[in-house]
Design an enzyme around this catalytic site. Structure first.
Site, PDB file in Angstrom:
ATOM      1  N   ASP A   1      -7.693   0.566   6.901  1.00 27.50           N
ATOM      2  CA  ASP A   1      -7.813  -0.707   7.576  1.00 27.50           C
ATOM      3  C   ASP A   1      -6.453  -1.112   8.197  1.00 27.50           C
ATOM      4  OD1 ASP A   1      -6.183  -2.845   6.167  1.00 27.50           O
ATOM      5  OD2 ASP A   1      -6.795  -1.518   4.518  1.00 27.50           O
TER       6      ASP A   1
ATOM      7  N   LYS B   1       0.643  -1.384  -0.014  1.00 31.10           N
ATOM      8  CA  LYS B   1       0.186   0.207   0.043  1.00 31.10           C
ATOM      9  C   LYS B   1       0.756   1.424   0.065  1.00 31.10           C
ATOM     10  CE  LYS B   1      -4.361  -0.595  -0.293  1.00 31.10           C
ATOM     11  NZ  LYS B   1      -5.539   0.341  -0.386  1.00 31.10           N
TER      12      LYS B   1
HETATM   13  C1  PLP Z   1      -3.161  -6.010   1.742  1.00 27.03           C
HETATM   14  C2  PLP Z   1      -4.400  -5.431   1.069  1.00 27.03           C
HETATM   15  N1  PLP Z   1      -4.706  -6.147  -0.209  1.00 27.03           N
HETATM   16  C3  PLP Z   1      -5.718  -5.628  -0.796  1.00 27.03           C
HETATM   17  C4  PLP Z   1      -6.099  -4.421  -0.514  1.00 27.03           C
HETATM   18  C5  PLP Z   1      -7.369  -3.864  -1.477  1.00 27.03           C
HETATM   19  O1  PLP Z   1      -7.193  -2.622  -2.084  1.00 27.03           O
HETATM   20  P1  PLP Z   1      -8.253  -1.928  -2.921  1.00 27.03           P
HETATM   21  O2  PLP Z   1      -8.877  -1.234  -1.308  1.00 27.03           O
HETATM   22  O3  PLP Z   1      -7.692  -0.544  -3.408  1.00 27.03           O
HETATM   23  O4  PLP Z   1      -9.156  -2.578  -3.473  1.00 27.03           O
HETATM   24  C6  PLP Z   1      -5.909  -3.783   0.487  1.00 27.03           C
HETATM   25  C7  PLP Z   1      -6.329  -2.523   0.648  1.00 27.03           C
HETATM   26  O5  PLP Z   1      -6.320  -2.020   2.059  1.00 27.03           O
HETATM   27  C8  PLP Z   1      -5.084  -4.044   1.465  1.00 27.03           C
HETATM   28  O6  PLP Z   1      -4.520  -3.531   2.569  1.00 27.03           O
END
Ligand code: PLP
Length: 404
Positions: free
Chosen positions: A122, A75
């Site tokens: 999150d 992220k």
């Molecule tokens: C580890 C991880 N994977 C995937 C995602 C999904 O990303 P998005 O919210 O852009 O769909 C997040 C989002 O916080 C994440 O923290």
């Protein structure tokens, strides 16, 4: 909530105005910016040839983002690039003129002063924003939804940000961050989702994710036939799909968008099928904390509506299964530490290939021995306690029947 639900994408296409956000030119700028960081290394793309053979696939490749900048998730790529582009705009420069060494210098503090970056998270996005703000001598205020893990809170606090866990869900935390930024002098929302009228910063965040996708495309060396990508608000999925559509405009790979069943807003939108996004409300309780978002990013929805091939809604056991499979793959393959939001692709593809109930989907997607599948383990064990409960304690056991 035991069964995997899926639908093929039959939505009418839109005007395609957002896909150029992920052009090669934009992504090249993000990659050059990230390369200027002393912490930068290309994260591994791990091939799992034995697993691929076991599942009846031609190849299976997993990008391992647990190695990203020492932050255990992809992220930070988005938040850091968006902050850089925002700063570039304020200074009347192009982002290509801003390197990490300038942004951490006294000259920069004199030229720019100090802003406060607000966001909801999150865990992973907020940690990335807090990390980037602290490196650049800026302030960060971060709001986390109800039920957020203490370990994820601590990792953000450690970066010097002001961080709170609220009594509301992710989408309400986003509104809270935006309202506070509006009342703060030099307050800026760096949110990893877009809505009508708030599109510039999220588009830069998606470009930042392009660094990860660009690395993976280069490491793979040839076009994947299928790309499995998980979605919370969908910025990541939009970035991945947008990147490959720009790279292979005439013949893109097939894209499978996966969500946590408790927050499957993209799947719900695709089910209705009129091309408009749908929302899911409530507590959004899932172990896939990064995917616990009920309102799609309006930009990435545009891209996914036009180019995704299938939307899949996954119960928590799918992710838990993927975590265990990556931790203990077929002998000869490399083990990987993949967290709850990172491993859902592994759990899903193994279930699709091994459980006879999904043959129709496999056929529609032409998933077979000739397939070269790419997926993204977007985080490592960002909640180590939960990770161990799943891998060592066997929590969230799998629900499927083996074919034959
Ligand atoms: C580890 C991880 N994977 C995937 C995602 C999904 O990303 P998005 O919210 O852009 O769909 C997040 C989002 O916080 C994440 O923290």
């Amino acid at each position: 909530m035991e069964a995997i639900r899926w639908t093929l994408n039959q939505m009418p296409k839109g005007d395609g105005r957002w896909v150029s956000v992920m052009s090669q030119e934009h992504v090249a700028k993000a990659r050059a910016f990230h390369r200027s960081f002393p912490q930068y290394t290309v994260t591994p793309l791990t091939g799992l040839p034995q697993m691929a053979r076991h599942l009846g696939l031609g190849g299976l490749y997993v990008k391992d983002e647990s190695f990203r900048f020492g932050l255990n998730a992809f992220k930070v790529l988005g938040g850091s690039f968006a902050i850089a582009r925002y700063i570039a705009g304020e200074l009347g420069k192009d982002v290509s003129e801003l390197s990490y060494s300038y942004l951490t210098s006294p000259d920069f503090r004199r030229d720019f002063g100090q802003a406060t970056f607000f966001t909801a998270t999150d865990g992973n996005h907020g940690r990335g924003v807090a990390w980037a703000a602290s490196k650049l001598g800026q302030k960060a205020v971060i709001h986390m939804p109800k039920g957020s893990a203490k370990s994820r809170f601590d990792n953000i606090a450690k970066e010097g940000a002001q961080v709170t866990i609220e009594e509301v869900n992710y989408d309400d935390c986003v509104r809270m961050a935006a309202a506070e930024a509006a009342q703060t002098e030099h307050g800026v929302v760096v949110q990893d989702t877009a809505w009508e009228g708030y599109e510039e910063i999220p588009s830069w965040i998606m470009q930042g994710y392009g660094t990860m996708v660009g690395e993976a495309a280069e490491q793979l060396g040839e076009k994947p036939t299928h790309v499995f990508v998980q979605a919370g608000v969908g910025s990541l999925a939009g970035a991945v799909v947008g990147y490959f559509v720009n790279l292979y405009p005439d013949n893109p790979p097939k894209f499978i968008v996966m969500e946590a069943q408790a927050a499957d807003c993209h799947y719900q939108g695709a089910l209705v099928g009129d091309g408009k996004p749908r929302m899911v409300g409530g507590d959004l309780r899932t172990i896939m904390a990064g995917l616990a978002c009920g309102e799609p990013n309006t930009i990435s929805w545009d891209i996914l509506r036009d180019y995704a091939d299938a939307f899949v809604s996954c119960p928590d056991w799918v992710s838990a299964k993927g975590i265990r499979m990556l931790a203990a793959p077929v002998k000869g393959d490399t083990a990987m530490t993949s967290g709850e939001s990172g491993a859902v692709g592994m759990g899903l593809i193994s279930t699709l290939m091994e459980d006879g109930s999904y043959q129709e989907l496999c056929q529609a997607l032409e998933l077979n021995q000739t397939s070269r599948v790419l997926m993204f383990s977007t985080e490592g064990d960002t909640d180590p306690e939960q990770y161990r409960k799943i891998v060592w304690g066997g929590e969230y056991p799998s629900v499927y029947s083996r074919r034959s």
